[in-house]
Design an enzyme around this catalytic site. Sequence first.
Site, PDB file in Angstrom:
ATOM      1  N   GLY A 155       0.809  -1.212   0.000  1.00  0.00           N
ATOM      2  CA  GLY A 155       0.000   0.000   0.000  1.00  0.00           C
ATOM      3  C   GLY A 155       0.842   1.262   0.000  1.00  0.00           C
ATOM      4  O   GLY A 155       0.588   2.200  -0.765  1.00  0.00           O
ATOM      5  N   LYS A 199       3.727 -17.662   0.345  1.00  0.00           N
ATOM      6  CA  LYS A 199       2.604 -18.575   0.647  1.00  0.00           C
ATOM      7  C   LYS A 199       2.093 -19.251  -0.615  1.00  0.00           C
ATOM      8  O   LYS A 199       1.885 -20.466  -0.661  1.00  0.00           O
ATOM      9  CB  LYS A 199       1.505 -17.778   1.354  1.00  0.00           C
ATOM     10  CG  LYS A 199       0.218 -18.518   1.692  1.00  0.00           C
ATOM     11  CD  LYS A 199      -0.833 -18.498   0.605  1.00  0.00           C
ATOM     12  CE  LYS A 199      -1.252 -17.112   0.210  1.00  0.00           C
ATOM     13  NZ  LYS A 199      -2.043 -16.421   1.219  1.00  0.00           N
ATOM     14  N   ARG A 372     -13.213 -17.796  11.014  1.00  0.00           N
ATOM     15  CA  ARG A 372     -14.198 -16.826  11.503  1.00  0.00           C
ATOM     16  C   ARG A 372     -14.265 -15.633  10.553  1.00  0.00           C
ATOM     17  O   ARG A 372     -13.247 -15.107  10.109  1.00  0.00           O
ATOM     18  CB  ARG A 372     -13.821 -16.360  12.908  1.00  0.00           C
ATOM     19  CG  ARG A 372     -14.859 -15.426  13.540  1.00  0.00           C
ATOM     20  CD  ARG A 372     -14.442 -15.018  14.944  1.00  0.00           C
ATOM     21  NE  ARG A 372     -14.320 -16.149  15.835  1.00  0.00           N
ATOM     22  CZ  ARG A 372     -15.335 -16.749  16.452  1.00  0.00           C
ATOM     23  NH1 ARG A 372     -16.571 -16.304  16.258  1.00  0.00           N
ATOM     24  NH2 ARG A 372     -15.129 -17.785  17.236  1.00  0.00           N
ATOM     25  N   GLY A 373     -15.477 -15.207  10.227  1.00  0.00           N
ATOM     26  CA  GLY A 373     -15.668 -14.090   9.318  1.00  0.00           C
ATOM     27  C   GLY A 373     -15.937 -14.505   7.886  1.00  0.00           C
ATOM     28  O   GLY A 373     -16.409 -13.701   7.085  1.00  0.00           O
ATOM     29  N   PHE A 374     -15.643 -15.770   7.551  1.00  0.00           N
ATOM     30  CA  PHE A 374     -15.968 -16.286   6.235  1.00  0.00           C
ATOM     31  C   PHE A 374     -17.276 -17.078   6.287  1.00  0.00           C
ATOM     32  O   PHE A 374     -17.837 -17.314   7.360  1.00  0.00           O
ATOM     33  CB  PHE A 374     -14.834 -17.189   5.725  1.00  0.00           C
ATOM     34  CG  PHE A 374     -13.574 -16.450   5.358  1.00  0.00           C
ATOM     35  CD1 PHE A 374     -13.382 -15.973   4.071  1.00  0.00           C
ATOM     36  CD2 PHE A 374     -12.585 -16.207   6.309  1.00  0.00           C
ATOM     37  CE1 PHE A 374     -12.221 -15.289   3.721  1.00  0.00           C
ATOM     38  CE2 PHE A 374     -11.429 -15.518   5.978  1.00  0.00           C
ATOM     39  CZ  PHE A 374     -11.246 -15.055   4.681  1.00  0.00           C
ATOM     40  N   GLY A 429      -3.940 -14.398  14.829  1.00  0.00           N
ATOM     41  CA  GLY A 429      -4.403 -13.072  14.444  1.00  0.00           C
ATOM     42  C   GLY A 429      -3.224 -12.140  14.224  1.00  0.00           C
ATOM     43  O   GLY A 429      -2.062 -12.525  14.373  1.00  0.00           O
ATOM     44  N   GLU A 477      -7.577  -7.325   5.467  1.00  0.00           N
ATOM     45  CA  GLU A 477      -6.127  -7.505   5.431  1.00  0.00           C
ATOM     46  C   GLU A 477      -5.730  -8.177   4.114  1.00  0.00           C
ATOM     47  O   GLU A 477      -5.348  -9.342   4.075  1.00  0.00           O
ATOM     48  CB  GLU A 477      -5.673  -8.318   6.637  1.00  0.00           C
ATOM     49  CG  GLU A 477      -5.890  -7.588   7.956  1.00  0.00           C
ATOM     50  CD  GLU A 477      -5.487  -8.408   9.169  1.00  0.00           C
ATOM     51  OE1 GLU A 477      -5.258  -9.630   9.030  1.00  0.00           O
ATOM     52  OE2 GLU A 477      -5.399  -7.848  10.271  1.00  0.00           O
ATOM     53  N   HIS A 608     -16.746 -24.080 -21.610  1.00  0.00           N
ATOM     54  CA  HIS A 608     -16.852 -25.513 -21.319  1.00  0.00           C
ATOM     55  C   HIS A 608     -15.635 -26.258 -21.857  1.00  0.00           C
ATOM     56  O   HIS A 608     -15.187 -25.971 -22.962  1.00  0.00           O
ATOM     57  CB  HIS A 608     -18.125 -26.063 -21.982  1.00  0.00           C
ATOM     58  CG  HIS A 608     -18.402 -27.498 -21.648  1.00  0.00           C
ATOM     59  ND1 HIS A 608     -18.818 -27.893 -20.405  1.00  0.00           N
ATOM     60  CD2 HIS A 608     -18.303 -28.626 -22.404  1.00  0.00           C
ATOM     61  CE1 HIS A 608     -19.005 -29.206 -20.410  1.00  0.00           C
ATOM     62  NE2 HIS A 608     -18.678 -29.659 -21.612  1.00  0.00           N
TER      63      HIS A 608
END
Length: 633
Positions: A155, A199, A372-374, A429, A477, A608
């Site tokens: 950012g 990652k 959590r949150g998804f 977190g 994030e 397809h």
Amino acid sequence: MASPATKSIIHVAGYSSCGFYRRAASVVASLSLLFPNKLQLVEHEFSSRDEYREWLIHGTNFRKGVSLTQGNLRAGGHSSSPFCWQANSDNSSEGCVDEVTEFIGGCDDALDWCRAFAQPSAPSSSKATAQMVPDGHAPGHNYDYDLLILGGGSGGLACSKEAAALGAKVAVLDYVKPSPAGSKWGLGGTCVNVGCIPKKLMHNAALLSESHKVDAPHYGVGVSQKQEEEWMGMSQDNAHGDHSWETLKSNIQNHIRGLNFKYRVDLREKDVTYLNMLGSFVDGHTVETVDKKGNKGTATFSRCIIAAGGRPTPLDCEGGELAISSDDIFSLDRDPGRVLCVGASYISLECAGFLRGIGKDVTVAVRSILLRGFDRECADLIGAHMRAEGVQFREAVVPAKLEKVGERIKVTFSNGDSDEYDTVLGAIGRTGDTSKLNLDKVNISPNPKNSKIVAKYEQTSTPNIYVIGDVMDGCPELTPVAIHAGKMLARRLFGGSTQPMDYRNVCTTVFTPLEYGTVGYSEDEAQEEFGKENLVVYHKYFVPLEWSISPSRGEHQGFCKAIVDKHTNKVLGLHYLGPNAGEVMQGFGTAMKLGCTFEDIIETVGIHPTTAEEITTLSITKESGADAAAAGC
């Protein structure tokens, strides 16, 4: 642009032989013939390029006058023909700076202005506008920099280059504090060094390893004639192949170092000053700088953007310092061995997934729920898939104590159980990296729960100090969010834009073994906001074609669903589990941004055979109770 009821007076200046000047003036003139009550052209034609530049830059220095009166640095850096602006009069004099109401730009900018003028006015009137608090910035200030950015992550770098392109004098301060385990890295922030990039590469290593084991032999890849005879027409999976952690780690780190170097070169080429120093506030226009040798200095600024990002939250238990984090795993100088991943965040599950994929014995300690949150349904499907892949889960526990036992770490859990691991990775977190910024010196109080900074339109409680990215409270994030928000903020600060960042319909992908792509509301969020009775949920299970001849894949399925407003048919959320989730979801993100309806999705002719096509063929609602398994072509 002026409202339809107001006449827009557009001035176009250039020299007679310049094709770009003639083109811009011609287009504005044509529109003024079509809309004589709404648009008027005033031309300022010079006989030569030298005469034009004398007026614009040297003698009259018209561009400087526009820059100062409009507070628009882009005008002050404009040197080509044409120079276009909007004014409140048709005065043909070349020196009436006080009558300028908006700097437009060059030829392309003038054409963009004309396109916007010719568009129906209704859509533009509904566009959101960022109402910023005046921050005191003015051209001609005496500070070192127009803009100082604290943090050289995605950012901060994007914002710095955008602001510099708009004419601002910009500096970026970036200094990486070592992780508690001692890991260090270069310019570029979390994503490049200890996040998205390594990652994804390790995730790809896991995919290649899995494909070698369960897919390749069934496609005949690497199968000898002797094996064919022994199998008697019934192909078998390969044994799990050997894997070199050192090779994977070294190649990834070499790639990252190359990116670090490119970022430094890019800043220099974009005329952004890079300071490899740690910054902290002295007052509202000054930071103290400290380099790696401890030498101190100061830098002053008119505006400052905090883009310091976040760091992993450490384990809060006895012996927690024995754990590493995502700041360390990608450069770990030894094989991870048997691993405990603490936490059910996407970072924990992604790490567990790629470590298991390259053959490690992996356990995940889960305090409550996964992701959590998804979307809850999708999170549970991911958990089931990971269990089938051999990842072990310890439910409803947290580590109570970590202690060194020889070369291993003994972990005692909150339920009294214990086990030993070679590596413990904490991923519970992330916390805003603000503790060393001296925010109290600029009257900013971070959220005590996560050390992140509260802002509106990226503007903090101190008007000339802004914040973007992971360190902003409530901001997703995600690297592309920080990049986009940084560019848009730079355009508002130095380019005259008023457009805010939209944080709602942002695509993201979780790179677990079964990849998960999503945009918009989860089903749980939609029910809470709109009411279950006002929703229709379309869903579907499917087997990706590329898995169809691999017997071991038979126990796995892909999944997709669309959450739709029952009354307007607008799509509120899309969710996809399967191969290449990021590639699949990206295009649908554009559709969501444009407010697509469910009809728009199903009337799209699919490609397809692809897994993305499955979303365009959704037809079964949950409410119907019908079987949601795909029936084939």
